[in-house]
Design a protein around this motif. Structure first.
Motif, PDB file in Angstrom:
ATOM      1  N   CYS A  20     -40.632  63.494 -30.790  1.00 40.79           N
ATOM      2  CA  CYS A  20     -40.770  64.255 -29.545  1.00 40.79           C
ATOM      3  C   CYS A  20     -41.863  65.311 -29.674  1.00 40.79           C
ATOM      4  CB  CYS A  20     -39.438  64.885 -29.169  1.00 40.79           C
ATOM      5  SG  CYS A  20     -38.185  63.652 -28.706  1.00 40.79           S
ATOM      6  N   ARG A  22     -44.499  65.055 -31.509  1.00 43.51           N
ATOM      7  CA  ARG A  22     -45.786  64.357 -31.459  1.00 43.51           C
ATOM      8  C   ARG A  22     -46.212  64.129 -30.018  1.00 43.51           C
ATOM      9  NH1 ARG A  22     -49.980  63.404 -30.941  1.00 43.51           N
ATOM     10  NH2 ARG A  22     -51.375  61.896 -31.880  1.00 43.51           N
ATOM     11  N   MET A  23     -45.254  63.803 -29.167  1.00 41.50           N
ATOM     12  CA  MET A  23     -45.578  63.597 -27.753  1.00 41.50           C
ATOM     13  C   MET A  23     -45.987  64.922 -27.093  1.00 41.50           C
ATOM     14  SD  MET A  23     -42.982  60.675 -26.372  1.00 41.50           S
ATOM     15  CE  MET A  23     -41.473  61.458 -26.909  1.00 41.50           C
ATOM     16  N   SER A  26     -49.444  65.909 -28.112  1.00 43.03           N
ATOM     17  CA  SER A  26     -50.436  65.113 -27.397  1.00 43.03           C
ATOM     18  C   SER A  26     -50.720  65.695 -26.007  1.00 43.03           C
ATOM     19  CB  SER A  26     -49.950  63.669 -27.281  1.00 43.03           C
ATOM     20  OG  SER A  26     -50.890  62.861 -26.649  1.00 43.03           O
ATOM     21  N   LEU A  48     -41.183  65.364 -21.736  1.00 41.93           N
ATOM     22  CA  LEU A  48     -40.277  64.345 -22.283  1.00 41.93           C
ATOM     23  C   LEU A  48     -39.474  63.614 -21.208  1.00 41.93           C
ATOM     24  CD1 LEU A  48     -39.009  66.073 -25.558  1.00 41.93           C
ATOM     25  CD2 LEU A  48     -40.873  64.422 -25.279  1.00 41.93           C
ATOM     26  N   VAL A  51     -41.837  60.975 -19.803  1.00 36.99           N
ATOM     27  CA  VAL A  51     -42.322  59.926 -20.711  1.00 36.99           C
ATOM     28  C   VAL A  51     -41.201  59.074 -21.291  1.00 36.99           C
ATOM     29  CG1 VAL A  51     -43.560  59.514 -22.873  1.00 36.99           C
ATOM     30  CG2 VAL A  51     -44.398  61.212 -21.282  1.00 36.99           C
ATOM     31  N   ARG A  57     -42.357  56.145 -17.077  1.00 37.11           N
ATOM     32  CA  ARG A  57     -43.524  56.040 -17.964  1.00 37.11           C
ATOM     33  C   ARG A  57     -44.449  54.909 -17.521  1.00 37.11           C
ATOM     34  NH1 ARG A  57     -41.105  55.447 -22.791  1.00 37.11           N
ATOM     35  NH2 ARG A  57     -41.166  53.189 -22.779  1.00 37.11           N
ATOM     36  N   CYS A 134     -46.571  55.914 -25.096  1.00 34.35           N
ATOM     37  CA  CYS A 134     -45.964  57.229 -24.860  1.00 34.35           C
ATOM     38  C   CYS A 134     -47.004  58.339 -25.033  1.00 34.35           C
ATOM     39  CB  CYS A 134     -44.792  57.464 -25.808  1.00 34.35           C
ATOM     40  SG  CYS A 134     -43.326  56.483 -25.451  1.00 34.35           S
ATOM     41  N   LEU A 135     -47.791  58.259 -26.085  1.00 36.51           N
ATOM     42  CA  LEU A 135     -48.806  59.286 -26.335  1.00 36.51           C
ATOM     43  C   LEU A 135     -49.865  59.296 -25.241  1.00 36.51           C
ATOM     44  CD1 LEU A 135     -49.246  58.878 -30.193  1.00 36.51           C
ATOM     45  CD2 LEU A 135     -47.863  60.575 -28.969  1.00 36.51           C
ATOM     46  N   CYS A 138     -48.467  60.904 -22.159  1.00 36.02           N
ATOM     47  CA  CYS A 138     -48.430  62.363 -22.322  1.00 36.02           C
ATOM     48  C   CYS A 138     -49.779  62.967 -21.959  1.00 36.02           C
ATOM     49  CB  CYS A 138     -48.052  62.736 -23.756  1.00 36.02           C
ATOM     50  SG  CYS A 138     -46.314  62.449 -24.128  1.00 36.02           S
TER      51      CYS A 138
END
Length: 162
Positions: A20, A22-23, A26, A48, A51, A57, A134-135, A138
């Motif tokens: 989480c 890391r997202m 980003s 979050l 995503v 998403r 996901c990244l 974000c």
């Protein structure tokens, strides 16, 4: 928030602070690149829930402005306030990890910045196709936030009360 030994394996794996974080990193990094400003702290709680919900998403696209996207996909926001509330502890854990590891710093104005002394996080290391998606999403969200105006307007647009 349940202690780690009381969380289900799925929750512990999917919603772990490193993933989480890391997202969030980003999104914060993309926002800072686009605006040359620090990331408003209240917006961190919206990333979050957008995503991690697979259907939401799949429909995120920064080529469409946030307010138009909301008009085109109102069904995706039906339970968004509830998702946001449920993910507050997870978001807090992720932000805490990023601050403790020196990846982010808190500004005097209570905003978040990528630490200038920290090495940038890789976009490809330990990343499969779903994590890469996901990244990327974000980053799309960060671009939405960068052009959507005030924090209050973004919250209202997404139907969330602070």
């Amino acid at each position: 928030m349940n202690s780690w030994n009381k969380r289900t394996r799925e929750v512990a794996h999917l919603l772990n602070p490193a993933f989480c974080g890391r997202m969030l990193y980003s999104a914060i990094n993309a926002y800072s690149i686009k605006t040359k400003r620090a990331f408003p702290f209240p917006l961190v709680y919206l990333v979050l829930p957008l995503v991690l919900h697979k259907e939401t998403r799949a429909n995120i696209n920064s080529r469409t402005q946030l307010h138009l996207w909301v008009q085109q996909h109102p069904q995706l926001l039906i339970d968004f306030p509830q998702r946001t509330t449920e993910l507050i502890p997870i978001t807090n854990e992720a932000v805490e990890l990023l601050l403790q590891t020196g990846k982010l710093v808190l500004t005097p104005n209570a905003e978040l910045e990528v630490s200038p002394t920290s090495r940038s996080l890789s976009k490809t290391k330990y990343v499969d196709s779903e994590i890469a998606e996901c990244l990327l999403k974000c980053e799309h969200i960060a671009r939405w936030f960068a052009t959507a105006g005030k924090v209050e307007n973004i919250y209202i647009e997404l139907g969330v009360r602070p």
